[in-house]
Design a protein around this motif. Structure first.
Motif, PDB file in Angstrom:
ATOM      1  N   THR A 171      -3.139   3.405 -11.999  1.00 34.64           N
ATOM      2  CA  THR A 171      -3.507   2.583 -12.793  1.00 34.64           C
ATOM      3  C   THR A 171      -1.392   2.004 -12.705  1.00 34.64           C
ATOM      4  OG1 THR A 171      -3.082   4.268 -14.894  1.00 34.64           O
ATOM      5  CG2 THR A 171      -5.451   3.221 -13.929  1.00 34.64           C
TER       6      THR A 171
ATOM      7  N   LYS B  75      -4.127   2.222 -21.289  1.00 38.25           N
ATOM      8  CA  LYS B  75      -5.632   2.210 -20.722  1.00 38.25           C
ATOM      9  C   LYS B  75      -5.805   3.548 -20.815  1.00 38.25           C
ATOM     10  CE  LYS B  75      -5.725  -0.659 -16.331  1.00 38.25           C
ATOM     11  NZ  LYS B  75      -6.877  -1.079 -16.361  1.00 38.25           N
TER      12      LYS B  75
ATOM     13  N   GLY C  79      -2.997   7.689 -12.879  1.00 30.36           N
ATOM     14  CA  GLY C  79      -4.142   6.681 -13.012  1.00 30.36           C
ATOM     15  C   GLY C  79      -5.000   8.068 -13.603  1.00 30.36           C
TER      16      GLY C  79
ATOM     17  N   HIS D  80      -9.246  -2.171  -9.015  1.00 40.26           N
ATOM     18  CA  HIS D  80      -9.176  -2.128  -9.902  1.00 40.26           C
ATOM     19  C   HIS D  80      -9.648  -0.825 -10.876  1.00 40.26           C
ATOM     20  CE1 HIS D  80      -7.518  -5.581  -8.764  1.00 40.26           C
ATOM     21  NE2 HIS D  80      -6.304  -5.201  -8.572  1.00 40.26           N
TER      22      HIS D  80
ATOM     23  N   ASN E 292     -14.709   1.334 -18.323  1.00 46.09           N
ATOM     24  CA  ASN E 292     -13.621   1.945 -16.726  1.00 46.09           C
ATOM     25  C   ASN E 292     -14.929   2.718 -15.892  1.00 46.09           C
ATOM     26  OD1 ASN E 292     -12.038   0.163 -16.406  1.00 46.09           O
ATOM     27  ND2 ASN E 292     -10.507   1.623 -17.570  1.00 46.09           N
TER      28      ASN E 292
END
Length: 459
Positions: free
Chosen positions: A145, A150, A162, A369, A378
């Motif tokens: 990411t 996030k 990530g 993504h 997510n």
């Protein structure tokens, strides 16, 4: 081939669709009970949570058609798509919907995904041979990411920032993998964290999906631990896990006599990560081994240690403290209780790499993504990606033997992303597809199996 220079273009036809293969594919999803399962098991509340039985299939349809972000869900809103499907929602609506998820709702979605796969196996020959032998492969991958907004982002074992996606797949010698379990975790999570419970859930899903015969859990050394092996035993499954080269394992290897080594040649060369080369020839031996002896005696597990050795190209690569023990060979151990003969068990374990193809399919599709700043959103996205993967696999299995083992990208290009023009005849919609489409027969087989009227014959 040359382009014509006498050419104009205009976007003005309300009866065209670019992905006519979604019609039979989403009909298959309906037959397998996706909307019904959402209504029964998902208990979302709050703004944006209404009509989940329409929004979940819409998200899945977008992923099947190639969407890898929330904005890409606009794939479902062009030309005649509103005539082909009801309940299509705008990307902003679907994004708001995903942000209403909590961890508990993601677990409900896991239950839906599990039951949906069972429904697919009743509608499509997606897992042939599962009643004889099947393999449950477990591995995780880091989804890179960017930015700092996030939730759950961290630096993983490969030093990439990530989130960590833990995935379990089920396959047979005759069938390509389907996904039987997913779990999104923080990026810096240890690979084996929660693996025992995750494997137990994946085994239950595998049994429900038709893996009623011999079921073997395969994993790499990150999952070499009591929890994974014990979860397999409790579920009546076998295990085949790469052993860590710890003191107990290296001591056991040192007791193998030179006469015990048997040559093996791999039909497809395997990649040696440490020496960065392909290996075609090796030697294999096995000895009884008791693992996890640091735990209480009742938790010790005795099975076979199957060891593969390969000649070193660089003798200076011997790990510190092993110069005298392993000066000539590199050793790789597999701890397993499978009933397969030694050489067959070694080859079967190396086929664990099949899960990497699933990782690649997801990363080139919906998992390109992590589309939301919300970790729960997510997490839900990952579960929906698994549902879309399995649905695509089931549609391919219905269409042809070739598509049953094709990648999702190939199935999408040949069966899903087929342009068509909608027309109405005798109060029914008719799809007019390109004449001479190379995969016409496979598409017609899929259509006939899912949504053609009874008695309809192909032209």
């Amino acid at each position: 081939m040359q382009s014509s220079h006498n050419l104009t273009a205009v976007f003005d036809d309300p009866n065209l669709v670019s992905c006519a293969g979604l019609a039979p594919t989403m009909a298959l999803a309906q037959r397998a009970g996706l909307a019904r399962l959402v209504t029964k098991h998902l208990t979302l509340e709050g703004d944006g949570s209404a009509n989940a039985h329409l929004k979940i299939p819409a998200l899945v349809a977008g992923m099947v058609a190639g969407a890898d972000s929330i904005d890409d869900m606009d794939l479902l809103r062009h030309g005649g798509m509103d005539r082909l499907f009801t309940g299509v929602r705008a990307p902003s609506t679907l994004g708001t919907f995903l942000r209403t998820f909590t961890f508990g709702h993601v677990r409900q979605l896991d239950a839906i995904a599990s039951r949906f796969l069972t429904g697919l196996t009743k509608q499509s020959p997606v897992l042939p041979g599962a009643h004889r032998i099947a393999y449950l492969d477990v591995d995780d991958t880091i989804k890179a990411t960017h930015g700092y907004a996030k939730q759950g982002v961290g630096y993983g074992y490969n030093h990439v920032k990530g989130v960590n996606a833990l995935i379990a797949t089920l396959s047979t010698p005759l069938a390509a993998p389907v996904i039987v379990g997913t779990r999104l975790r923080k990026g810096n999570t240890n690979s084996a964290r929660g693996a025992g419970k995750f494997v137990a859930d994946a085994l239950a899903t595998s049994r429900a999906a038709g893996a009623t015969g011999e079921l073997i859990v395969r994993a790499d050394s990150a999952y070499y631990g009591h929890d994974v092996a014990a979860a397999a035993h409790r579920s009546g499954a076998r295990f085949s896990v790469t052993a860590r080269m710890n003191t107990a394992v290296t001591a056991a290897i040192s007791t193998i006599s030179e006469e015990s080594w048997v040559p093996i040649r791999y039909p497809n060369a395997i990649w040696d990560e440490d020496e960065q080369r392909l290996v075609s020839d090796a030697e294999v031996a096995e000895i009884p081994f008791t693992a996890f002896t640091s735990r209480r005696k009742s938790e010790h597990i005795t099975a076979r240690l199957i060891v593969r050795r390969v000649k070193r190209l660089n003798p200076t690569s011997v790990p510190a403290g092993q110069g005298e023990l392993f000066p000539t060979y590199r050793h790789h151990g597999v701890f397993t209780d499978t009933p397969l003969p030694m050489l067959d068990a070694e080859v079967a374990h190396r086929a664990h790499a099949i899960i990497e193809q699933v990782h690649a399919d997801l990363r080139s599709g919906p998992l390109a993504h992590a589309p939301s700043g919300s970790f729960a959103a997510n997490s839900a996205w990952l579960v929906l990606a698994a549902i879309a993967f399995n649905l695509t696999r089931a549609a391919g299995a219905l269409a042809s033997l070739f598509h049953a083992k094709a990648t999702t990208a190939t199935i999408r290009d040949q069966l899903i992303s087929v342009p068509a023009r909608l027309a109405r005849s005798a109060r029914r919609l008719r799809l007019h597809l390109p004449e001479g489409w190379p995969w016409q027969y496979a598409w017609e087989v899929l259509f006939a199996a899912t949504c053609a009227p009874p008695g309809t014959a192909r032209n």
